[in-house]
Enzyme design. Structure first.
Site, PDB file in Angstrom:
ATOM      1  N   LYS A 148     -13.318  -1.675   6.969  1.00  0.00           N
ATOM      2  CA  LYS A 148     -13.899  -2.596   5.998  1.00  0.00           C
ATOM      3  C   LYS A 148     -14.872  -3.554   6.650  1.00  0.00           C
ATOM      4  O   LYS A 148     -15.979  -3.786   6.145  1.00  0.00           O
ATOM      5  CB  LYS A 148     -12.800  -3.392   5.282  1.00  0.00           C
ATOM      6  CG  LYS A 148     -12.161  -2.691   4.104  1.00  0.00           C
ATOM      7  CD  LYS A 148     -11.246  -1.568   4.521  1.00  0.00           C
ATOM      8  CE  LYS A 148     -10.506  -0.974   3.326  1.00  0.00           C
ATOM      9  NZ  LYS A 148      -9.666   0.166   3.723  1.00  0.00           N
TER      10      LYS A 148
ATOM     11  N   ASP B 271       0.302  -4.804   9.916  1.00  0.00           N
ATOM     12  CA  ASP B 271      -0.828  -3.978   9.483  1.00  0.00           C
ATOM     13  C   ASP B 271      -1.960  -4.915   9.080  1.00  0.00           C
ATOM     14  O   ASP B 271      -1.909  -5.553   8.029  1.00  0.00           O
ATOM     15  CB  ASP B 271      -0.422  -3.078   8.318  1.00  0.00           C
ATOM     16  CG  ASP B 271      -1.544  -2.121   7.917  1.00  0.00           C
ATOM     17  OD1 ASP B 271      -2.568  -2.068   8.616  1.00  0.00           O
ATOM     18  OD2 ASP B 271      -1.397  -1.432   6.892  1.00  0.00           O
TER      19      ASP B 271
ATOM     20  N   TRP C 119       0.852  -1.181   0.000  1.00  0.00           N
ATOM     21  CA  TRP C 119       0.000   0.000   0.000  1.00  0.00           C
ATOM     22  C   TRP C 119       0.891   1.235   0.000  1.00  0.00           C
ATOM     23  O   TRP C 119       1.829   1.333   0.790  1.00  0.00           O
ATOM     24  CB  TRP C 119      -0.882  -0.039   1.244  1.00  0.00           C
ATOM     25  CG  TRP C 119      -1.843   1.077   1.422  1.00  0.00           C
ATOM     26  CD1 TRP C 119      -2.685   1.602   0.484  1.00  0.00           C
ATOM     27  CD2 TRP C 119      -2.072   1.821   2.633  1.00  0.00           C
ATOM     28  NE1 TRP C 119      -3.433   2.611   1.031  1.00  0.00           N
ATOM     29  CE2 TRP C 119      -3.080   2.777   2.344  1.00  0.00           C
ATOM     30  CE3 TRP C 119      -1.538   1.762   3.919  1.00  0.00           C
ATOM     31  CZ2 TRP C 119      -3.566   3.660   3.299  1.00  0.00           C
ATOM     32  CZ3 TRP C 119      -2.016   2.644   4.873  1.00  0.00           C
ATOM     33  CH2 TRP C 119      -3.016   3.582   4.564  1.00  0.00           C
TER      34      TRP C 119
END
Length: 397
Positions: free
Chosen positions: A246, A211, A130
């Protein structure tokens, strides 16, 4: 006074969202940003979350500042889902947890803290990862390099190169790891491969920073946290950033957490104090509303199983769309090896071969992917998946 300010090029993913928003074509398909859509193409409001919101909204308690570390009930809920309800590390008091402004806030606070106490360390992120990982760690002052992760030729995880590279790293090197649903590739390590990485981490005295933004969307809540639990079992010290954006469909509420696993309770107490100080000099305290909604769901005996069932349904729909996309691609472009898609998991798939065709996909077909070739599988549904397969096949023929 500000004439020396340089222009900001903009975040590539968020900028792409503006182009998608302004695209007048009704048949446009958004496979770029990491949002979960249902089969009707809507971002859902989970029933468990709506019920929790009614509970929170009915409260007459004053809306005061939260502590720097956030709501204690929220932090307890974070520890339960990340480490397991009966975690030895949590039970012995050697895990310090704070509520953060999303997963990004957790990464920011953690990287700032590490920079303060490990100023001579450098950071390693996967290739690819990311984009914001590099920005956050470089922003904290770290030198950032990449470690081998994904082979663009085979379009699969390159574990041999990854593990060999880790064996060359100096002690106290910070290694950013994705426990599940790797962003952007969707290519995850097996449990046996994670065990080998844990062993290398211990031998080389590396500093893992995990993460975990998609827990529950890969194989399941406990399975997706395998690396977390394996590091605990190995007696390692590490950090975990987690996000509820999410899996609660609460993107705008910015609900995340940062946990530090320490050697003992005394060390954890000092770690908590340092995290609080990092928060105080940044945003002072986290927002309350979303956190109260999350903790209500996670700690309520009726809402928790309802929410877990909803996340399981999300995971199953994503996997069904991945399977359907694979089937359509094999049909429309049988000469190409599409099997790598089925080896990936979570919200994303990664097809570097599509990267050079991003603009053609947008202009000719209204199919939006990001320039790396990442595809948000959660943006597919039964009405558009075959059209996407045809578009992918067309640009590669």
């Amino acid at each position: 006074m500000f004439s020396t300010l340089s222009a900001y090029a903009g975040d590539p993913i968020l900028t792409l969202q503006l182009a998608y928003r302004d695209d007048p074509r009704p048949e446009k398909i958004n496979l770029s940003i990491g949002l979960y859509y249902d089969n009707e193409g809507n971002i859902p409001r989970l029933e468990s979350v709506q019920r929790a919101q009614k509970v929170v909204n009915a409260s007459t308690a004053p809306c005061t500042y939260l502590p720097m570390s956030g709501s204690p009930a929220y932090c307890k809920a974070v520890q339960g889902i990340v480490f397991g309800e009966h975690s030895e590390a949590v039970g012995s008091g050697r895990v310090a947890t704070i509520q953060t402004v999303g997963g990004s806030g957790a990464l920011k606070v953690g990287s700032d803290l590490l920079r303060k106490f490990f100023p001579n360390s450098s950071a390693r992120i996967s290739s690819p990862t990311w984009d914001n990982h590099r920005a956050i760690f470089e922003g904290a002052g770290f030198s950032v390099e990449t470690y081998p992760y994904f082979d663009p030729v085979t379009q699969r995880l390159d574990f041999a190169a990854m593990s060999a590279y880790f064996r060359t790293l100096a002690a106290e090197t910070i290694v950013l790891l994705h426990p599940c649903c790797h962003n952007p590739t969707g290519a995850d390590l097996s449990h046996a491969q994670w065990d080998e990485i844990v062993q290398i981490v211990a031998e080389r005295k590396l500093l893992p920073f995990l993460d975990m933004a998609y827990q529950g969307l890969g194989e399941g809540f406990d399975q997706d946290a395998y690396l977390v639990r394996a590091l605990v079992r190995a007696g390692q010290s590490f950090l975990v950033a987690n996000s509820f954006s999410k899996i609660f469909s609460l993107y705008g509420e910015r609900c995340g957490g940062l946990s530090m696993v320490c050697a003992d309770a005394d060390e954890a107490s000092r770690a908590l104090g340092q995290m609080q100080q990092a928060v105080r000099r940044n945003y002072s305290s986290p927002p309350a509303y979303g956190g109260h909604v999350v903790e209500t769901v996670l700690l309520d005996p009726q809402l928790r199983p309802m929410w877990e069932a909803e996340v399981n349904a999300m995971r199953e729909r994503i996997q069904a769309m991945r399977t359907q996309l694979h089937r359509g691609l094999v049909q429309h472009h049988p000469a190409y090896d599409w099997d790598f898609l089925m080896a990936q998991s979570g919200m994303f798939s990664y097809a570097p071969a599509l990267a050079p065709h991003m603009h053609e996909l947008i202009e000719r077909f209204g199919v939006y992917i990001i320039e790396s070739g990442r595809i948000c599988v959660a943006g597919l549904n039964t009405s558009n998946v075959d059209r996407v397969a045809q578009a992918f096949a067309a640009v590669l023929k």
